[in-house]
Design an enzyme around this catalytic site. Structure first.
Site, mmCIF file in Angstrom:
data_model
loop_
_atom_site.group_PDB
_atom_site.id
_atom_site.type_symbol
_atom_site.label_atom_id
_atom_site.label_comp_id
_atom_site.label_asym_id
_atom_site.label_seq_id
_atom_site.Cartn_x
_atom_site.Cartn_y
_atom_site.Cartn_z
ATOM 1 N N GLU A 165 5.048 -4.501 -6.212
ATOM 2 C CA GLU A 165 4.337 -3.218 -6.336
ATOM 3 C C GLU A 165 4.142 -2.854 -7.802
ATOM 4 O O GLU A 165 5.040 -3.066 -8.622
ATOM 5 C CB GLU A 165 5.186 -2.150 -5.623
ATOM 6 N N GLU A 169 1.547 6.720 -10.996
ATOM 7 C CA GLU A 169 1.885 7.850 -10.120
ATOM 8 C C GLU A 169 1.857 9.153 -10.891
ATOM 9 O O GLU A 169 2.216 9.189 -12.077
ATOM 10 C CB GLU A 169 3.285 7.668 -9.523
ATOM 11 N N TRP A 258 0.684 12.263 -1.282
ATOM 12 C CA TRP A 258 1.751 12.444 -0.293
ATOM 13 C C TRP A 258 2.675 13.594 -0.633
ATOM 14 O O TRP A 258 2.847 13.949 -1.797
ATOM 15 C CB TRP A 258 2.502 11.143 -0.049
ATOM 16 N N THR A 269 13.983 13.417 -4.586
ATOM 17 C CA THR A 269 12.538 13.271 -4.443
ATOM 18 C C THR A 269 11.839 14.584 -4.734
ATOM 19 O O THR A 269 10.821 14.631 -5.424
ATOM 20 C CB THR A 269 12.185 12.833 -3.002
#
Ligand SMILES: *[C@@H]1O[C@H](CO)[C@@H](O)[C@H](O)[C@H]1NC(C)=O
Ligand SMILES: *[C@@H]1O[C@H](CO)[C@@H](O)[C@H](O)[C@H]1NC(C)=O
Ligand SMILES: *[C@@H]1O[C@H](CO)[C@@H](O)[C@H](O)[C@H]1NC(C)=O
Ligand SMILES: *[C@@H]1O[C@H](CO)[C@@H](O)[C@H](O)[C@H]1NC(C)=O
Ligand SMILES: *[C@@H]1O[C@H](CO)[C@@H](O)[C@H](O)[C@H]1NC(C)=O
Ligand SMILES: *[C@@H]1O[C@H](CO)[C@@H](O)[C@H](O)[C@H]1NC(C)=O
Ligand SMILES: *[C@@H]1O[C@H](CO)[C@@H](O)[C@H](O)[C@H]1NC(C)=O
Ligand SMILES: *[C@@H]1O[C@H](CO)[C@@H](O)[C@H](O)[C@H]1NC(C)=O
Ligand SMILES: *[C@@H]1O[C@H](CO)[C@@H](O)[C@H](O)[C@H]1NC(C)=O
Ligand SMILES: *[C@@H]1O[C@H](CO)[C@@H](O)[C@H](O)[C@H]1NC(C)=O
Ligand SMILES: *[C@@H]1O[C@H](CO)[C@@H](O)[C@H](O)[C@H]1NC(C)=O
Ligand SMILES: *[C@@H]1O[C@H](CO)[C@@H](O)[C@H](O)[C@H]1NC(C)=O
Length: 374
Positions: A165, A169, A258, A269
């Site tokens: 990956e 972001e 998201w 998070t």
């Protein structure tokens, strides 16, 4: 997520294309349900397409070949090249450039440019769009506008079938920053590879070109043509094992928006994303959703050995060196047989939806763990 899957077992047992059996490299799929989906469940049909994990599948060639890279500028001036439901995809990468795996997309305009909006709502969750083709090294540039809201994450990444990956972001409301990161085979390193990059002009207000230049020897990130970070493949050799932990397998391009700032997410998070989402935000109330905008994604392929004229896609072979699968070309069809597409039944899509949720949760946890260590 697993409780939900258990409840679904009686339903999916009556449907042929899907088996609610988890799969991975140590527990591969049985021959009747040979494909290990990107979310780690055995099945047939679209389970064999984008993201299908060859190592968790019955055989290395159970998944359809990963459609070859194509040098092109995929303009996202409207949604016409995006299939709105990936479970209906038959694998024809000439028919659609993108599939929606979760959520929804809309036509929009911003700053005089036509674009596609990825949508996030309180009840519907976020949106994940994947390219139908793969890249096995190349330069990928996305022109986008991020969100600007605490708890909402915009992402432009590459993701391989075995979870190599590469990320750009943009978490939350920090609209003068971007974060770059990379992972090898989904492995979460003790010390994150993530880096926060500062000093951007507003990522929400202004269009910018974010580039992932992924070459066999080096990975370079840039903004509007200015290089911000370079990683040499040689730096990624694990000196204890000799394994190159550099992303090296064919990857799809994924665009997403998201919700990280919600109660079900771990505290790390939520903090990483700038706090809890405020569903009373005036932008949300007036639009009815949060959004990130994508105007184009251009791809310049750089396959180390060019394919032959009849080759259709990439396939995995035996490991070349320890823990490094060989990648070769195949001329087998990338398209599913008619009998396995469309109308696979409600139960299978329920399973798909729950697989999706599980995978998104796993992915978010991974990203959060990585972020937490920053
Ligand atoms: C692989 O899958 C099996 C069966 O679901 C599970 O027991 C095992 O923990 C998994 N292994 C890994 C490394 O995830
Ligand atoms: C891709 O096409 C868009 C127009 O749709 C253009 O604005 C953009 O500059 C192009 N990108 C590249 C890298 O050529
Ligand atoms: C794939 O899609 C293209 C473009 O829509 C179409 O021309 C072609 O016939 C399709 N191929 C197959 C095998 O269906
Ligand atoms: C966006 O516009 C295109 C071109 O007009 C149209 O084909 C498509 O259906 C529209 N998409 C949505 C989601 O309304
Ligand atoms: C982001 O939002 C939080 C509150 O949700 C606020 O404390 C913080 O200052 C904001 N950060 C920026 C960069 O605006
Ligand atoms: C690249 O960075 C330089 C120095 O910060 C800046 O002057 C220039 O405007 C940037 N170029 C672009 C295209 O943003
Ligand atoms: C392995 O050693 C090389 C050479 O000393 C170094 O550049 C590289 O960063 C090391 N790899 C890791 C993962 O630390
Ligand atoms: C959002 O609005 C609702 C209803 O108006 C209210 O109950 C809630 O406390 C508000 N939440 C925040 C974070 O302001
Ligand atoms: C591609 O397929 C055509 C038709 O089957 C055949 O004539 C040709 O030799 C093939 N080319 C290669 C490079 O395999
Ligand atoms: C080949 O590499 C994969 C990916 O790292 C690994 O999971 C697998 O165990 C390796 N297989 C063999 C036979 O060494
Ligand atoms: C497909 O590849 C095989 C070898 O891998 C070759 O024998 C065959 O002729 C190829 N078929 C076409 C149509 O090119
Ligand atoms: C996608 O298509 C499947 C199969 O027709 C359907 O069951 C499912 O509800 C659709 N998903 C969405 C989000 O529309």
């Amino acid at each position: 997520m697993f409780a939900l899957l258990v409840l679904l077992v009686p339903l999916v047992a009556t449907v042929t294309p899907v088996l609610s059996q988890a799969c991975n490299v140590t527990s591969p799929c049985p021959s009747a349900y040979p494909c290990c989906s990107e979310y780690g469940f055995c099945g047939t049909g679209y389970y064999c397409l984008g993201g299908c994990d060859p190592l968790g599948s019955h055989a290395l060639d159970s998944c359809n070949p990963n459609p070859l890279c194509e040098t092109a500028n995929y303009t996202l001036s409207d949604t016409s090249r995006i299939l709105s439901n990936y479970t209906l995809f038959n694998g024809n990468a000439s028919q659609y450039d993108w599939v929606v795996e979760e959520g929804s997309v809309m036509n929009t305009t911003s700053g005089g440019e036509s674009a596609v909006a990825l949508i996030l709502t309180e009840n519907g969750g976020g949106t994940l769009v994947s390219s139908t083709r793969y890249v096995h090294y190349g330069t990928i540039t996305a022109r986008l506008k991020t969100g600007q809201w605490a708890g909402v994450v915009t992402a432009f990444i590459t993701m391989s079938s075995i979870k190599d990956e590469i990320d750009w972001e943009f978490p939350g409301n920090a609209t003068t920053q971007g974060q770059t990161n990379y992972f090898w085979q989904g492995f979460i390193p003790q010390q994150t590879n993530g880096v926060i990059e500062y000093g951007f002009t507003d990522t929400y207000t202004d269009w910018h070109d974010y580039t992932i230049d992924w070459q066999p020897t080096a990975l370079t990130f840039s903004v509007d043509g200015n290089v911000t970070r370079t990683i040499q493949a040689s730096e990624c050799v694990n000196n204890a094992t000799g394994v190159s932990e550099y992303p090296n397998t064919p990857s799809r391009i994924q665009l997403s928006l998201w919700p990280a700032g919600i109660a079900s997410e771990p505290q790390g998070t939520v903090e990483w994303a700038g706090g809890m989402i405020n569903w009373n935000d005036s932008d949300y109330v007036s639009a009815g959703h949060f959004y990130a905008l994508f105007q184009s994604v251009s791809v310049t392929c750089n396959d180390p050995n060019p394919p032959n004229a009849n080759d259709t896609g990439y396939v995995y072979g035996a490991n070349t060196t320890l823990d490094t699968p060989s990648i070769t070309y195949s001329n087998k069809t990338i398209i599913l047989p008619k009998s396995t597409t469309g109308g696979t039944g409600g139960a299978s899509s329920l399973t798909a939806a729950s697989d999706m949720h599980g995978a998104l949760v796993a992915c978010m946890v991974a990203m959060a763990m990585a972020a937490h260590l920053l």
